[in-house]
Design a protein around this motif. Structure first.
Motif, PDB file in Angstrom:
ATOM      1  N   THR A   1       0.814  -1.213   0.000  1.00 42.28           N
ATOM      2  CA  THR A   1       0.000   0.000   0.000  1.00 42.28           C
ATOM      3  C   THR A   1       0.847   1.262   0.000  1.00 42.28           C
ATOM      4  O   THR A   1       0.452   2.279   0.550  1.00 42.28           O
ATOM      5  N   GLY A   2       1.993   1.185  -0.676  1.00 40.97           N
ATOM      6  CA  GLY A   2       2.756   2.389  -0.921  1.00 40.97           C
ATOM      7  C   GLY A   2       4.226   2.264  -0.594  1.00 40.97           C
ATOM      8  O   GLY A   2       4.591   1.935   0.535  1.00 40.97           O
ATOM      9  N   GLY A   3       5.072   2.497  -1.597  1.00 42.63           N
ATOM     10  CA  GLY A   3       6.495   2.565  -1.353  1.00 42.63           C
ATOM     11  C   GLY A   3       7.355   1.888  -2.391  1.00 42.63           C
ATOM     12  O   GLY A   3       8.507   2.268  -2.581  1.00 42.63           O
ATOM     13  N   ILE A   4       6.835   0.848  -3.066  1.00 39.23           N
ATOM     14  CA  ILE A   4       7.649   0.184  -4.073  1.00 39.23           C
ATOM     15  C   ILE A   4       7.226   0.625  -5.473  1.00 39.23           C
ATOM     16  O   ILE A   4       6.099   1.046  -5.697  1.00 39.23           O
ATOM     17  N   ASP A   5       8.160   0.495  -6.388  1.00 39.00           N
ATOM     18  CA  ASP A   5       7.874   0.731  -7.792  1.00 39.00           C
ATOM     19  C   ASP A   5       7.647  -0.619  -8.459  1.00 39.00           C
ATOM     20  O   ASP A   5       7.922  -1.679  -7.878  1.00 39.00           O
ATOM     21  N   GLY A   6       7.162  -0.595  -9.687  1.00 41.39           N
ATOM     22  CA  GLY A   6       6.779  -1.824 -10.365  1.00 41.39           C
ATOM     23  C   GLY A   6       7.897  -2.820 -10.560  1.00 41.39           C
ATOM     24  O   GLY A   6       7.650  -4.029 -10.674  1.00 41.39           O
TER      25      GLY A   6
ATOM     26  N   VAL B   1       2.050   6.175  -2.959  1.00 39.24           N
ATOM     27  CA  VAL B   1       0.821   6.690  -2.353  1.00 39.24           C
ATOM     28  C   VAL B   1       0.489   8.042  -2.976  1.00 39.24           C
ATOM     29  O   VAL B   1       1.386   8.820  -3.311  1.00 39.24           O
ATOM     30  N   GLN B   2      -0.797   8.318  -3.114  1.00 37.94           N
ATOM     31  CA  GLN B   2      -1.233   9.646  -3.579  1.00 37.94           C
ATOM     32  C   GLN B   2      -1.514  10.509  -2.356  1.00 37.94           C
ATOM     33  O   GLN B   2      -2.337  10.148  -1.507  1.00 37.94           O
ATOM     34  N   CYS B   3      -0.818  11.627  -2.254  1.00 39.13           N
ATOM     35  CA  CYS B   3      -1.050  12.508  -1.113  1.00 39.13           C
ATOM     36  C   CYS B   3      -1.154  13.957  -1.583  1.00 39.13           C
ATOM     37  O   CYS B   3      -0.682  14.304  -2.666  1.00 39.13           O
ATOM     38  N   GLN B   4      -1.798  14.769  -0.748  1.00 43.13           N
ATOM     39  CA  GLN B   4      -1.900  16.171  -1.109  1.00 43.13           C
ATOM     40  C   GLN B   4      -0.582  16.865  -0.782  1.00 43.13           C
ATOM     41  O   GLN B   4       0.228  16.362   0.003  1.00 43.13           O
ATOM     42  N   THR B   5      -0.343  17.998  -1.394  1.00 41.18           N
ATOM     43  CA  THR B   5       0.916  18.711  -1.196  1.00 41.18           C
ATOM     44  C   THR B   5       1.167  18.937   0.289  1.00 41.18           C
ATOM     45  O   THR B   5       0.347  19.550   0.987  1.00 41.18           O
ATOM     46  N   GLY B   6       2.287  18.386   0.778  1.00 42.94           N
ATOM     47  CA  GLY B   6       2.649  18.541   2.183  1.00 42.94           C
ATOM     48  C   GLY B   6       1.846  17.683   3.128  1.00 42.94           C
ATOM     49  O   GLY B   6       2.017  17.795   4.352  1.00 42.94           O
TER      50      GLY B   6
ATOM     51  N   GLU C   1       8.607  20.535  -4.057  1.00 45.32           N
ATOM     52  CA  GLU C   1       8.830  20.115  -5.445  1.00 45.32           C
ATOM     53  C   GLU C   1      10.093  19.269  -5.605  1.00 45.32           C
ATOM     54  O   GLU C   1      10.295  18.643  -6.652  1.00 45.32           O
ATOM     55  N   LEU C   2      10.933  19.223  -4.573  1.00 45.54           N
ATOM     56  CA  LEU C   2      12.133  18.386  -4.638  1.00 45.54           C
ATOM     57  C   LEU C   2      11.873  16.945  -4.190  1.00 45.54           C
ATOM     58  O   LEU C   2      12.757  16.097  -4.307  1.00 45.54           O
ATOM     59  N   TRP C   3      10.675  16.671  -3.691  1.00 45.90           N
ATOM     60  CA  TRP C   3      10.388  15.369  -3.092  1.00 45.90           C
ATOM     61  C   TRP C   3      10.597  14.211  -4.061  1.00 45.90           C
ATOM     62  O   TRP C   3      11.119  13.143  -3.683  1.00 45.90           O
ATOM     63  N   ASP C   4      10.228  14.383  -5.314  1.00 43.58           N
ATOM     64  CA  ASP C   4      10.343  13.284  -6.278  1.00 43.58           C
ATOM     65  C   ASP C   4      11.786  12.835  -6.477  1.00 43.58           C
ATOM     66  O   ASP C   4      12.030  11.710  -6.945  1.00 43.58           O
ATOM     67  N   ARG C   5      12.754  13.664  -6.103  1.00 51.36           N
ATOM     68  CA  ARG C   5      14.152  13.279  -6.260  1.00 51.36           C
ATOM     69  C   ARG C   5      14.541  12.160  -5.276  1.00 51.36           C
ATOM     70  O   ARG C   5      15.586  11.541  -5.437  1.00 51.36           O
ATOM     71  N   HIS C   6      13.705  11.924  -4.272  1.00 53.90           N
ATOM     72  CA  HIS C   6      13.948  10.826  -3.341  1.00 53.90           C
ATOM     73  C   HIS C   6      13.560   9.478  -3.954  1.00 53.90           C
ATOM     74  O   HIS C   6      13.909   8.444  -3.395  1.00 53.90           O
ATOM     75  N   HIS C   7      12.837   9.484  -5.056  1.00 50.36           N
ATOM     76  CA  HIS C   7      12.419   8.235  -5.695  1.00 50.36           C
ATOM     77  C   HIS C   7      13.602   7.566  -6.383  1.00 50.36           C
ATOM     78  O   HIS C   7      14.501   8.235  -6.900  1.00 50.36           O
ATOM     79  N   ILE C   8      13.578   6.251  -6.406  1.00 53.67           N
ATOM     80  CA  ILE C   8      14.553   5.468  -7.164  1.00 53.67           C
ATOM     81  C   ILE C   8      13.767   4.661  -8.184  1.00 53.67           C
ATOM     82  O   ILE C   8      13.131   3.661  -7.834  1.00 53.67           O
TER      83      ILE C   8
ATOM     84  N   LEU D   1       7.850   6.523  -2.534  1.00 56.86           N
ATOM     85  CA  LEU D   1       6.882   6.512  -1.444  1.00 56.86           C
ATOM     86  C   LEU D   1       5.580   7.199  -1.808  1.00 56.86           C
ATOM     87  O   LEU D   1       4.497   6.666  -1.545  1.00 56.86           O
ATOM     88  N   SER D   2       5.643   8.383  -2.405  1.00 51.51           N
ATOM     89  CA  SER D   2       4.401   9.113  -2.648  1.00 51.51           C
ATOM     90  C   SER D   2       4.553  10.095  -3.796  1.00 51.51           C
ATOM     91  O   SER D   2       5.651  10.539  -4.125  1.00 51.51           O
ATOM     92  N   LEU D   3       3.403  10.412  -4.397  1.00 52.16           N
ATOM     93  CA  LEU D   3       3.294  11.484  -5.376  1.00 52.16           C
ATOM     94  C   LEU D   3       2.342  12.521  -4.808  1.00 52.16           C
ATOM     95  O   LEU D   3       1.261  12.178  -4.327  1.00 52.16           O
TER      96      LEU D   3
END
Length: 408
Positions: free
Chosen positions: A103-108, A130-135, A148-155, A161-163
């Protein structure tokens, strides 16, 4: 062609009916007969052990298998994160869980490598990020860090973790992005959370109209939306928008439970993570998180009573996070204290399969179903602590293959 009988045991088939001394025939990964094994056939001797369906955890976070603060602080390599994720997948299988819903955290990519057999693990259904609202809940950037820098934590291909979305159009774009990356359902955070970065449990997040956008996009792909939700206001918003499932549901009152029943919305309570968060020796979390936990377990127990009285479908999820996820079956033990071992087993098998949309393939031991099964060294219906001990799951069968233990 593979054809074998699992014989000499006692079967609790996941439907809630009493255990029966019957044998189970498996042919090419499918259950093809239940009865008495004919003499001279190839058989796995269960030696009187209880055989249950493979367990299903409807709320896992494989992508949160590392020390939490180090992961959120961007201090771990991709290699270490991957090692922790795949170790947790193996631990789930060894504990008797043959299917999990992430329910949130892994990619395909994680789902694909486990499905291919390159890594040991259960069957995985994933919502992607996970889908979350800004902040909102699901965002764990540093206080000084622009969102706006949050997506850089994705691998990519491993963990995300979230969009975040600031409005309905951004949410629509993000859920379409999630589906393109392999999501098979959606999860939205519609209230604050216990392990919160910048939110409170009492917060409601996303409007009814915004949640409905995700529901529309999911319906277009013949799937559904589940929501992280603790308070009644957020849950009622989600029910009005058309979601199919609520995670946690900590404060569900009688009227909210009735509304969920009227709209056929299921509930997945999560008790094990509360116990985990209260164990300060195991969790690298700040004091504010521990403060939020206070009283949550009792309120969740009351919500479970209200949900049961209203006739909801009640699944089971552990919600374990961090590097200590070996004892996933603790969720069944905790639920058995509030209900019964049999009710916990049914929630973790046939009910969870129904919630996940897999009731035609897994969740019960029945002719025509996939052969996901667990043999227990001691009977967990007599002592639910057995569910919590991975060593008690001495034989684990997934898709007809023995993935833990040895045939006798």
């Amino acid at each position: 062609m593979s054809d074998v009988w699992f014989a000499g045991g006692v079967v609790a088939d996941g439907s809630g009916t009493g255990p029966a001394a019957v044998d189970v025939r498996v042919t090419d990964g499918t259950i093809t007969a239940i009865g008495q094994a004919p003499a001279g056939t190839t058989a796995v001797d269960l030696g009187g052990m209880l055989l249950t369906p493979g367990l299903i955890d409807a709320h896992v976070h494989l992508g949160l298998s590392s020390p939490i603060r180090a992961q959120f602080g961007f201090r771990l390599s991709a290699a270490e994160l991957a090692a922790d994720i795949f170790a947790t997948a193996g631990h789930a299988l060894d504990a008797g869980f043959t299917t999990v819903r992430d329910t949130g955290g892994i990619d395909g990519g994680v789902v694909d490598v486990i499905a291919s057999g390159k890594v040991r693990g259960p069957r995985v259904l994933s919502c992607g990020p996970v889908q979350c609202q800004t902040g909102g809940h699901g965002y764990y950037g540093a206080p000084w860090e622009p969102t706006e820098l949050w997506d850089r934590h994705h691998i990519p291909g491993l963990c995300a973790l979230s969009l975040m979305a600031g409005n309905a159009d951004e949410l629509r774009r993000n859920v379409r992005e999630s589906f393109s990356r392999g999501a098979t359902f959606l999860k939205l955070c519609v209230t604050g959370g216990v392990v919160g970065g910048h939110d409170r449990l009492a917060d409601t997040q996303f409007t009814v109209e915004e949640i409905a956008v995700a529901v529309e996009e999911a319906a277009a792909r013949d799937t559904y939306v589940t929501v992280h939700a603790h308070n009644n206001a957020g849950i009622r918003n989600a029910v009005r928008a058309g979601v199919r499932c609520v995670e946690h549901g900590t404060d569900i009152d009688e009227s909210t439970a009735r509304s969920m029943r009227e709209h056929d919305v299921a509930l997945v309570p999560t008790f094990a993570v509360i116990e985990q968060l209260m164990d300060t020796g195991n969790m690298d979390l700040d004091s504010s998180t521990r403060d939020r936990v206070t009283g949550t377990r009792q309120r969740m127990a009351s919500a479970l009573e209200n949900a049961r009285a209203a006739g909801l479908r009640i699944g089971l999820g552990s919600d374990l996070i961090g590097p200590h996820q070996q004892r996933r079956g603790e969720e069944l033990r905790l639920r058995a204290e509030l209900e019964s071992p049999m009710q916990a087993l049914v929630s973790a098998t046939s009910v969870n399969a129904d919630i996940l949309g897999l009731s035609e393939t897994v969740g019960v031991i029945r002719v025509g179903m996939r052969a996901d099964m667990v043999a227990w060294q001691r009977n967990p219906l007599h002592d639910a602590a057995v569910f919590a001990d991975p060593d008690m799951a001495v034989l684990v069968v997934k898709d007809g293959r023995i993935v833990k233990g040895k045939a006798r």
